[in-house]
Design an enzyme around this catalytic site. Structure first.
Site: not given
Length: 403
Positions: A68, A217, A220, A268, A271, A349
């Site tokens: 089904c 981030c 920053c 990051c 960074c 079902h």
């Protein structure tokens, strides 16, 4: 007056009947040729459906033993207008990848099954046994007669169909390019074009969209973006102490800001160190057919469970513009099919509710049984996979879905 089956044979096999039809409608034809063809073809279907006591597309599928889940998805795809027409006119044969033409049995059987559903002279249920043979060859997971997950089956099926009609005969090697100097819009388009260099088919034209993932981030403020294709969206079901849960609630939960901290801290790019970041999803490119999967099933170390939360979803004008990356994006959809699951994780079902694209009316598909239904019956706590079609843009006659 020839029978409907004979008329289809003329349309498909005798190109002289439509001398303006070319093999590659998408790339080479003048837009008017495609429009004329569709108007002629659909007009013929509508007239035949109105005249016949047995409208086409209202044929059930026999349950071969816990199949089904398969029948439900097949009926939803059969009522996807462009995919249906792609099969009825045998256009898929012009797209068969030459490198795997001998192995294109899955697409052929899917097309034959679709053609039978729409050209049968009566409503007697048909057996999908030949199709099942091919899908289990492509995906051995579906060998046998165990109950399976409908959404997982849909993913395997669309992947198999795409691979056999991929217009890219030889996929180029994956190359790494730096797009960070581009705007997000340009970067998303470049990434989409690179995807099409490897994966380009009618299935992609219809079902594939593009997600934008933004990582910001907290130190920053630098934001990096990644663009990925998607075939469907799996939505967590929102939970409320009071009031109904809507599909928009589920979309908002999917797209909400996710704080990555602790062991999940990413690095990051500015960074050059692991930082607490916020991750957010938006949709860069909306597909023509949007498949939304409601995540009702979950697994834990103890046992699997199912959420029976009622999610209210619109039948018309589902507006998803708040989730778009670009403010000008057209993202309004109309529902045309639902795959339902009743029961629990121990036994259940699958059925389908589909809007007949010729008649514009809704029908319930329960394996061999097909019966008319009211649109008021479509929403239920059994709704599992929702099929939406992008509505025509109000300011354009023809909608373009490729970047």
């Amino acid at each position: 007056m020839p029978s409907l089956r004979q008329s289809y044979t003329v349309t498909v096999e005798e190109p002289a009947a439509f001398p303006f039809v070319k093999h590659d409608l998408r790339r080479k034809n003048h837009p008017m040729s495609r429009s004329v063809l569709m108007s002629t073809f659909m007009g013929f279907l509508i007239n035949q459906a109105k005249q016949n006591k047995s409208p086409q597309g209202l044929v059930g599928l026999r349950n071969l033993g816990n199949t089904c889940f398969m029948n439900s998805i097949l009926q939803c795809l059969s009522n996807t207008p462009e995919l249906r027409d792609y099969c009825l006119r045998n256009i898929h044969r012009t797209d068969l990848n030459n490198t795997c033409r001998a192995k294109a049995a899955l697409m052929e059987e899917f097309a034959k099954l679709t053609q039978t559903l729409w050209t049968s002279v009566n409503n007697e249920a048909i057996s999908p046994s030949d199709f099942k043979t091919q899908i289990q060859r492509y995906a051995p997971k579906f060998v046998g007669y165990n109950q399976q997950d409908a959404q997982e089956f849909l993913r395997f099926l669309l992947d198999g169909l795409h691979n056999e009609v991929n217009r890219v005969a030889v996929r180029p090697k994956v190359s790494v390019e730096d797009f960070d100097h581009l705007s997000d819009g340009e970067k998303g388009q470049r990434m989409w074009n690179k995807y099409l260099e490897r994966e380009d088919s009618k299935v992609v034209d219809l079902f594939v969209g593009q997600l934008k993932s933004s990582l910001t981030c907290s130190e920053c403020g630098f934001c990096s973006t990644v663009f990925d294709p998607f075939w469907d969206l799996s939505l967590p079901i929102a939970q409320k102490n009071s009031g109904e849960v809507t599909l928009t609630d589920c979309m908002r939960l999917f797209a909400k800001d996710d704080v990555l901290d602790g062991e999940e801290k990413p690095t990051c790019q500015r960074c050059k160190a692991r930082r607490k970041c916020t991750k957010k999803f938006t949709v860069q490119k909306f597909p023509q057919i949007l498949v939304l999967h409601l995540k009702r099933f979950s697994e834990s170390h103890v046992r699997a469970s199912k959420l029976s939360t009622f999610v209210n979803f619109p039948l018309k004008e589902l507006d998803l513009r708040e989730f778009a990356s670009e403010s000008s994006t057209h993202a309004v959809y109309n529902l045309y099919a639902v795959s339902n699951h009743s029961g629990n994780t121990l036994g259940g079902h699958y059925t389908a509710y589909c809007r007949n694209p010729t008649l514009g009316e809704w029908y319930s598909y329960n394996d061999s049984r097909v019966s008319p239904m009211s649109s008021s019956q479509i929403r239920s706590s059994d709704a599992y996979v929702l099929f939406y079609e992008l509505a025509a843009h109000p300011h354009t006659r023809h909608q373009t879905y490729r970047l």
